[in-house]
Design a protein around this motif. Structure first.
Motif, PDB file in Angstrom:
ATOM      1  N   ILE A   1       0.931  -1.336   0.093  1.00 18.30           N
ATOM      2  CA  ILE A   1       0.131   0.105  -0.014  1.00 18.30           C
ATOM      3  C   ILE A   1       0.925   1.166   0.089  1.00 18.30           C
ATOM      4  CG2 ILE A   1      -1.625   1.514   1.507  1.00 18.30           C
ATOM      5  CD1 ILE A   1      -2.946  -1.270   2.302  1.00 18.30           C
ATOM      6  N   THR A   2       1.779   1.308   0.871  1.00 16.56           N
ATOM      7  CA  THR A   2       2.727   2.358   1.039  1.00 16.56           C
ATOM      8  C   THR A   2       3.267   2.601  -0.402  1.00 16.56           C
ATOM      9  OG1 THR A   2       4.428   1.066   1.925  1.00 16.56           O
ATOM     10  CG2 THR A   2       3.128   2.657   3.391  1.00 16.56           C
ATOM     11  N   ALA A   3       4.031   1.818  -1.087  1.00 16.69           N
ATOM     12  CA  ALA A   3       4.436   1.827  -2.343  1.00 16.69           C
ATOM     13  C   ALA A   3       3.709   2.500  -3.341  1.00 16.69           C
ATOM     14  CB  ALA A   3       4.916   0.327  -2.923  1.00 16.69           C
ATOM     15  N   MET A   4       2.093   1.990  -3.218  1.00 17.45           N
ATOM     16  CA  MET A   4       1.174   2.407  -4.213  1.00 17.45           C
ATOM     17  C   MET A   4       0.694   3.934  -4.100  1.00 17.45           C
ATOM     18  SD  MET A   4      -1.351  -0.432  -5.011  1.00 17.45           S
ATOM     19  CE  MET A   4      -1.549  -1.307  -3.639  1.00 17.45           C
ATOM     20  N   ILE A   5       0.728   4.665  -2.761  1.00 23.13           N
ATOM     21  CA  ILE A   5       0.154   5.730  -2.349  1.00 23.13           C
ATOM     22  C   ILE A   5       1.189   6.886  -1.757  1.00 23.13           C
ATOM     23  CG2 ILE A   5      -2.012   4.688  -1.823  1.00 23.13           C
ATOM     24  CD1 ILE A   5      -1.403   5.212   1.058  1.00 23.13           C
ATOM     25  N   HIS A   6       2.682   6.474  -2.004  1.00 18.14           N
ATOM     26  CA  HIS A   6       3.671   7.279  -1.344  1.00 18.14           C
ATOM     27  C   HIS A   6       3.411   8.693  -1.873  1.00 18.14           C
ATOM     28  CE1 HIS A   6       7.167   8.640   0.577  1.00 18.14           C
ATOM     29  NE2 HIS A   6       7.338   7.278   1.303  1.00 18.14           N
ATOM     30  N   PRO A   7       3.394   9.658  -1.027  1.00 21.46           N
ATOM     31  CA  PRO A   7       3.178  11.042  -1.490  1.00 21.46           C
ATOM     32  C   PRO A   7       4.283  11.526  -2.277  1.00 21.46           C
ATOM     33  CG  PRO A   7       2.255  10.614   0.695  1.00 21.46           C
ATOM     34  CD  PRO A   7       3.040   9.579   0.327  1.00 21.46           C
ATOM     35  N   ASP A   8       5.702  11.399  -2.030  1.00 21.93           N
ATOM     36  CA  ASP A   8       6.696  11.825  -2.564  1.00 21.93           C
ATOM     37  C   ASP A   8       6.632  11.438  -4.106  1.00 21.93           C
ATOM     38  OD1 ASP A   8       7.408  12.731  -0.210  1.00 21.93           O
ATOM     39  OD2 ASP A   8       8.934  11.223   0.103  1.00 21.93           O
TER      40      ASP A   8
ATOM     41  N   GLU B   1       4.050  11.396  -6.013  1.00 24.44           N
ATOM     42  CA  GLU B   1       2.778  11.931  -6.606  1.00 24.44           C
ATOM     43  C   GLU B   1       3.140  13.603  -7.122  1.00 24.44           C
ATOM     44  OE1 GLU B   1       0.019  12.833  -8.623  1.00 24.44           O
ATOM     45  OE2 GLU B   1      -0.288  10.886  -7.503  1.00 24.44           O
ATOM     46  N   PRO B   2       3.152  13.756  -8.488  1.00 25.59           N
ATOM     47  CA  PRO B   2       3.620  15.096  -8.945  1.00 25.59           C
ATOM     48  C   PRO B   2       2.214  16.347  -8.787  1.00 25.59           C
ATOM     49  CG  PRO B   2       3.048  13.797 -10.874  1.00 25.59           C
ATOM     50  CD  PRO B   2       2.941  12.777  -9.322  1.00 25.59           C
TER      51      PRO B   2
ATOM     52  N   GLU C   1      -3.987  14.500  -0.740  1.00 26.05           N
ATOM     53  CA  GLU C   1      -4.963  13.227  -0.374  1.00 26.05           C
ATOM     54  C   GLU C   1      -4.048  12.239   0.038  1.00 26.05           C
ATOM     55  OE1 GLU C   1      -8.393  10.805  -2.667  1.00 26.05           O
ATOM     56  OE2 GLU C   1      -7.476  12.678  -3.463  1.00 26.05           O
ATOM     57  N   LYS C   2      -2.980  11.889  -0.614  1.00 27.48           N
ATOM     58  CA  LYS C   2      -2.197  10.559  -0.393  1.00 27.48           C
ATOM     59  C   LYS C   2      -1.565  10.774   0.871  1.00 27.48           C
ATOM     60  CE  LYS C   2      -1.536   8.740  -4.958  1.00 27.48           C
ATOM     61  NZ  LYS C   2      -0.541   8.363  -5.977  1.00 27.48           N
ATOM     62  N   THR C   3      -1.061  11.886   1.295  1.00 29.15           N
ATOM     63  CA  THR C   3      -0.531  12.226   2.614  1.00 29.15           C
ATOM     64  C   THR C   3      -1.468  11.784   3.731  1.00 29.15           C
ATOM     65  OG1 THR C   3       0.748  13.886   1.638  1.00 29.15           O
ATOM     66  CG2 THR C   3       0.565  13.914   4.017  1.00 29.15           C
ATOM     67  N   GLU C   4      -2.635  12.219   3.590  1.00 28.25           N
ATOM     68  CA  GLU C   4      -3.624  11.920   4.504  1.00 28.25           C
ATOM     69  C   GLU C   4      -4.034  10.479   4.681  1.00 28.25           C
ATOM     70  OE1 GLU C   4      -8.429  12.963   5.425  1.00 28.25           O
ATOM     71  OE2 GLU C   4      -7.400  13.779   3.485  1.00 28.25           O
ATOM     72  N   LEU C   5      -4.012  10.182   3.455  1.00 29.63           N
ATOM     73  CA  LEU C   5      -4.380   8.325   3.456  1.00 29.63           C
ATOM     74  C   LEU C   5      -3.201   7.635   4.261  1.00 29.63           C
ATOM     75  CD1 LEU C   5      -6.243   6.224   2.754  1.00 29.63           C
ATOM     76  CD2 LEU C   5      -5.133   6.166   0.304  1.00 29.63           C
ATOM     77  N   LEU C   6      -2.007   8.297   3.811  1.00 28.74           N
ATOM     78  CA  LEU C   6      -0.621   7.416   4.500  1.00 28.74           C
ATOM     79  C   LEU C   6      -0.850   7.453   6.025  1.00 28.74           C
ATOM     80  CD1 LEU C   6       1.649   6.008   3.995  1.00 28.74           C
ATOM     81  CD2 LEU C   6       2.982   8.024   3.877  1.00 28.74           C
TER      82      LEU C   6
END
Length: 344
Positions: free
Chosen positions: A203-210, A212-213, A220-225
């Motif tokens: 999951i962390t590999a799929m949504i990692h904020p860093d 995401e451009p 959104e991904k930061t909140e989800l993480l």
């Protein structure tokens, strides 16, 4: 968790194993909601029990104790016919059994109950020995008088053995099934621990904020993480697995990251979690169920109050009747009336 994750309706993207897993996930989500509801209601229900039921049980046990003390006194002071003695013995045995674990009697009263209970336990044990001898002698006499056929006896013994053997087999079978179920649950919990880290890393590999451009998506991904990290700390495989399936489905492709073998093993882990949730709910509802009637299936919070109110109504009538019966017990003539009518 604080962030709601909903399943997409595009079920065609999921394999049969995924569909089964989704169904189990939905079941667990409902169980979690039910458990939270029961946990939140627990304190209020316990207060309601203390208010409604406990005073009535205290009154009932107080009346029962006065009955026991009065009957025990009559037994020491008066002579009764054999049939009446049998009734008195039966009643005192029953009262002692009901009261010996009471939480509503003081130390002196519990000591008196223990004295009566001990007397009747010894009395019963003493009576059992001659009864066994008498029964054995009668059995031998019947055999001699009727010339019981030896072969018939052997057949009866064989049937008795077969019945015992069948019961023994059933007990061993049930014990074996219980052990197997326990082993499966232990295995499932171990698998859950192993798979928790794997799912978390995916999951962390799929949504990692860093990675995401897009700034809005990055927020959104930061909140989800943050939510994912909370779930990992809480060892909530249920939430993480559900999120993984959601994220992979969002890609619009069949989730190949999870093989059928992985899905089976996640399913086993989640089944163990579902069973634990069921046990937690049962523990709470069992603690609220005072009635002698079977607990309602799929018991709801409102059902508990109905059961308590029903018990209160029944117990009030019982206390009223027991007090009336105590009035008769207090005098020998009144006791004789109860004995004569066989309503002691």
């Amino acid at each position: 968790m604080s962030k709601k994750v909903s399943l997409l309706p595009s079920a065609e993207a999921l394999s049969p194993q995924h569909k089964k897993l989704n169904k189990l996930i939905e079941q667990i989500e409902q169980q979690k909601q039910d458990l939270t509801l029961w946990q939140n209601a627990k304190s209020e229900i316990q207060s309601y029990i203390q208010l409604k039921l406990v005073p009535i049980y205290r009154d009932l046990h107080a009346v029962y104790y006065r009955q026991l003390a009065q009957l025990w006194l009559h037994l020491q002071q008066e002579d009764f016919a054999k049939a009446d003695l049998a009734q008195l013995d039966e009643k005192l045995t029953k009262l002692a059994k009901q009261l010996k674990k009471s939480n509503y009697l003081n130390t002196a009263e519990l000591e008196k109950v223990a004295e009566v209970d001990s007397f009747y336990q010894q009395h019963h044990a003493h009576r059992q020995k001659p009864n066994k001898k008498a029964k054995s002698a009668q059995a031998e006499q019947r055999k001699a008088e009727r010339h019981v056929d030896i072969e018939q006896e052997a057949a009866e013994e064989h049937e008795s053995y077969e019945a015992w053997d069948s019961e023994q087999y059933q007990r061993e079978k049930e014990e074996h099934q219980r052990k197997r179920l326990e082993q499966k649950r232990e295995q499932a919990e171990k698998l859950a621990e192993q798979s928790l880290k794997t799912v978390y890393l995916k999951i962390t590999a799929m949504i990692h904020p860093d990675r995401e451009p897009d700034e809005s998506k990055k927020a959104e991904k930061t909140e989800l993480l943050q939510v994912v990290n909370q779930a990992h700390e809480a060892q909530d495989l249920f939430y993480l697995l559900k999120l993984q399936l959601q994220l992979e489905t969002n890609k619009g492709k069949s989730p190949k990251a999870l093989t059928d073998e992985h899905l089976k093993f996640y399913k086993m882990a989640l089944e163990a979690q579902s069973q634990r949730l069921t046990s937690q709910i049962d523990d709470i509802t069992d603690s609220f169920h005072w009635s002698e009637k079977p607990k309602p299936k799929n018991m709801q919070v409102k059902d508990v109050y109905k059961v308590i109110d029903g018990d209160v109504s029944v117990l009030k009538e019982q206390v009223k009747w027991e007090k009336e019966r105590l009035k008769y017990m207090e005098k020998v003539k009144g006791l004789e009336v109860l004995l004569a009518q066989n309503v002691l």
